[in-house]
Design a protein around this motif. Structure first.
Motif, PDB file in Angstrom:
ATOM      1  N   ILE A 101      69.908  39.538 -33.313  1.00  0.00           N
ATOM      2  CA  ILE A 101      71.142  39.681 -34.086  1.00  0.00           C
ATOM      3  C   ILE A 101      70.976  40.746 -35.165  1.00  0.00           C
ATOM      4  O   ILE A 101      71.871  41.576 -35.395  1.00  0.00           O
ATOM      5  CB  ILE A 101      71.526  38.326 -34.715  1.00  0.00           C
ATOM      6  N   THR A 102      69.822  40.737 -35.830  1.00  0.00           N
ATOM      7  CA  THR A 102      69.563  41.709 -36.892  1.00  0.00           C
ATOM      8  C   THR A 102      69.582  43.136 -36.356  1.00  0.00           C
ATOM      9  O   THR A 102      70.225  44.028 -36.933  1.00  0.00           O
ATOM     10  CB  THR A 102      68.202  41.421 -37.550  1.00  0.00           C
ATOM     11  N   ASN A 103      68.893  43.370 -35.253  1.00  0.00           N
ATOM     12  CA  ASN A 103      68.851  44.720 -34.672  1.00  0.00           C
ATOM     13  C   ASN A 103      70.223  45.166 -34.184  1.00  0.00           C
ATOM     14  O   ASN A 103      70.586  46.345 -34.309  1.00  0.00           O
ATOM     15  CB  ASN A 103      67.841  44.758 -33.523  1.00  0.00           C
ATOM     16  N   SER A 159      67.023  33.416 -46.068  1.00  0.00           N
ATOM     17  CA  SER A 159      67.024  32.216 -45.220  1.00  0.00           C
ATOM     18  C   SER A 159      66.629  32.556 -43.783  1.00  0.00           C
ATOM     19  O   SER A 159      65.728  31.928 -43.205  1.00  0.00           O
ATOM     20  CB  SER A 159      68.406  31.557 -45.245  1.00  0.00           C
ATOM     21  N   PHE A 160      67.279  33.553 -43.212  1.00  0.00           N
ATOM     22  CA  PHE A 160      66.973  33.924 -41.829  1.00  0.00           C
ATOM     23  C   PHE A 160      65.578  34.552 -41.719  1.00  0.00           C
ATOM     24  O   PHE A 160      64.882  34.351 -40.714  1.00  0.00           O
ATOM     25  CB  PHE A 160      68.034  34.874 -41.290  1.00  0.00           C
ATOM     26  N   GLY A 161      65.163  35.317 -42.727  1.00  0.00           N
ATOM     27  CA  GLY A 161      63.835  35.924 -42.684  1.00  0.00           C
ATOM     28  C   GLY A 161      62.727  34.899 -42.728  1.00  0.00           C
ATOM     29  O   GLY A 161      61.711  35.026 -42.027  1.00  0.00           O
ATOM     30  N   LEU A 162      62.898  33.859 -43.559  1.00  0.00           N
ATOM     31  CA  LEU A 162      61.899  32.781 -43.610  1.00  0.00           C
ATOM     32  C   LEU A 162      61.795  32.068 -42.264  1.00  0.00           C
ATOM     33  O   LEU A 162      60.687  31.801 -41.769  1.00  0.00           O
ATOM     34  CB  LEU A 162      62.262  31.784 -44.705  1.00  0.00           C
ATOM     35  N   MET A 163      62.944  31.753 -41.663  1.00  0.00           N
ATOM     36  CA  MET A 163      62.920  31.053 -40.377  1.00  0.00           C
ATOM     37  C   MET A 163      62.329  31.928 -39.279  1.00  0.00           C
ATOM     38  O   MET A 163      61.522  31.462 -38.463  1.00  0.00           O
ATOM     39  CB  MET A 163      64.336  30.611 -40.011  1.00  0.00           C
ATOM     40  N   ALA A 164      62.703  33.208 -39.252  1.00  0.00           N
ATOM     41  CA  ALA A 164      62.197  34.094 -38.204  1.00  0.00           C
ATOM     42  C   ALA A 164      60.696  34.304 -38.333  1.00  0.00           C
ATOM     43  O   ALA A 164      59.961  34.271 -37.332  1.00  0.00           O
ATOM     44  CB  ALA A 164      62.927  35.437 -38.269  1.00  0.00           C
ATOM     45  N   GLY A 165      60.214  34.501 -39.564  1.00  0.00           N
ATOM     46  CA  GLY A 165      58.790  34.769 -39.738  1.00  0.00           C
ATOM     47  C   GLY A 165      57.920  33.554 -39.546  1.00  0.00           C
ATOM     48  O   GLY A 165      56.825  33.656 -38.971  1.00  0.00           O
ATOM     49  N   TYR A 166      58.376  32.387 -40.000  1.00  0.00           N
ATOM     50  CA  TYR A 166      57.515  31.212 -39.952  1.00  0.00           C
ATOM     51  C   TYR A 166      57.634  30.455 -38.626  1.00  0.00           C
ATOM     52  O   TYR A 166      56.639  30.054 -38.032  1.00  0.00           O
ATOM     53  CB  TYR A 166      57.836  30.266 -41.108  1.00  0.00           C
ATOM     54  N   ALA A 201      74.731  43.710 -45.453  1.00  0.00           N
ATOM     55  CA  ALA A 201      73.462  44.059 -46.097  1.00  0.00           C
ATOM     56  C   ALA A 201      72.335  43.079 -45.781  1.00  0.00           C
ATOM     57  O   ALA A 201      71.166  43.417 -45.997  1.00  0.00           O
ATOM     58  CB  ALA A 201      73.659  44.144 -47.615  1.00  0.00           C
ATOM     59  N   TRP A 202      72.626  41.872 -45.285  1.00  0.00           N
ATOM     60  CA  TRP A 202      71.565  40.879 -45.127  1.00  0.00           C
ATOM     61  C   TRP A 202      70.517  41.226 -44.069  1.00  0.00           C
ATOM     62  O   TRP A 202      69.357  40.792 -44.201  1.00  0.00           O
ATOM     63  CB  TRP A 202      72.152  39.488 -44.848  1.00  0.00           C
ATOM     64  N   PRO A 203      70.827  41.980 -42.980  1.00  0.00           N
ATOM     65  CA  PRO A 203      69.763  42.257 -42.009  1.00  0.00           C
ATOM     66  C   PRO A 203      68.552  42.981 -42.597  1.00  0.00           C
ATOM     67  O   PRO A 203      67.410  42.715 -42.201  1.00  0.00           O
ATOM     68  CB  PRO A 203      70.477  43.122 -40.953  1.00  0.00           C
ATOM     69  N   ARG A 204      68.760  43.887 -43.550  1.00  0.00           N
ATOM     70  CA  ARG A 204      67.631  44.584 -44.156  1.00  0.00           C
ATOM     71  C   ARG A 204      66.771  43.620 -44.961  1.00  0.00           C
ATOM     72  O   ARG A 204      65.535  43.720 -44.957  1.00  0.00           O
ATOM     73  CB  ARG A 204      68.140  45.726 -45.038  1.00  0.00           C
ATOM     74  N   VAL A 205      67.409  42.693 -45.664  1.00  0.00           N
ATOM     75  CA  VAL A 205      66.647  41.688 -46.406  1.00  0.00           C
ATOM     76  C   VAL A 205      65.881  40.789 -45.446  1.00  0.00           C
ATOM     77  O   VAL A 205      64.729  40.420 -45.693  1.00  0.00           O
ATOM     78  CB  VAL A 205      67.589  40.850 -47.290  1.00  0.00           C
TER      79      VAL A 205
END
Length: 224
Positions: A138-140, A119-126, A173-177
């Motif tokens: 937040i991820t870093n 969910s967060f990866g889709l929002m961050a990338g798009y 584990a979610w930040p790596r995903v």
């Protein structure tokens, strides 16, 4: 091209009145999967583990938690194929019941990690720009924080409990995903089919779920 070549080409074409079979994505994936011996073996092992976890109460007559000090530290026998532990509990029974916890760890932790990270990866990338900056900050920060201390901090908030441990591990584990999905989305969002979706009036949510997410599944499945 000779007569034989023409006949061979015609044989490959569907005859009049015969519908040409078009494989669906699911059927095509299954056809490719069946040709992979290691994949078939892995599926068989996974199904066997699921069977053991589901039917553990019917595969053994012993209680995995009941102590029997008179039978402690017995060697393998017909009654106890793997022997007993220091408290007299049947080791095979505890292995069968323990498979439930082992599979729960994988399913719950990866379920939480994949759901949040995707969910967060889709929002961050798009969406990019500020959304990308906030999410990646937040991820870093989470990746830079000591893993064990972070887990202890989460457990202090959630409280004791086996499934709270699983949830804490999933949150860690979610930040790596997220980073994985973000990288895939950055390479996909400029493709022609995404531009076509925008031109057709599709909103960001539809483009992320309908066009980008299906094309990110391969690395997500491998990670999971």
């Amino acid at each position: 091209m000779g007569n034989m070549d023409i006949q061979q080409v015609d044989a490959l074409r569907p005859h009049d009145g015969e519908p040409e079979e078009i494989l669906s994505p699911g059927k095509l994936m299954w056809v490719r999967f069946r040709r992979n011996p290691s994949g078939i073996l892995g599926l068989a092992i996974t199904v066997a583990l699921l069977f053991i976890a589901i039917f553990a109460p019917w595969l053994t007559s012993f209680d995995p938690l009941k102590n029997d000090l008179a039978s402690s530290l017995m060697g393998p026998s017909l009654t106890h194929p793997l022997g007993t532990d220091q408290l007299g509990r049947d080791v095979l029974t505890r292995v069968l019941w323990g498979s439930r916890i082992s599979l729960s760890v994988g399913l719950v932790v990866q379920g939480v990690a994949l759901t949040m990270g995707t969910s967060f990866g889709l929002m961050a990338g798009y969406l990019g720009r500020r959304v990308d900056g906030v999410i990646m900050s937040i991820t870093n920060a989470m990746l830079a924080f000591p893993y064990l201390l972070f887990a202890i901090a989460i457990m202090s908030v959630l409280g004791p409990g086996l499934y709270n441990v699983f949830l804490a591990l999933g949150i860690l584990a979610w930040p790596r995903v997220c980073r994985l999905v973000r990288g895939e989305v950055l390479s996909l969002k400029e493709r022609e089919y995404v531009e076509a979706g925008r031109a057709a009036g599709a909103g960001p949510v539809r483009i992320m779920l309908r066009h980008l997410l299906p094309n990110c599944l391969d690395p997500l499945i491998v990670y999971g």
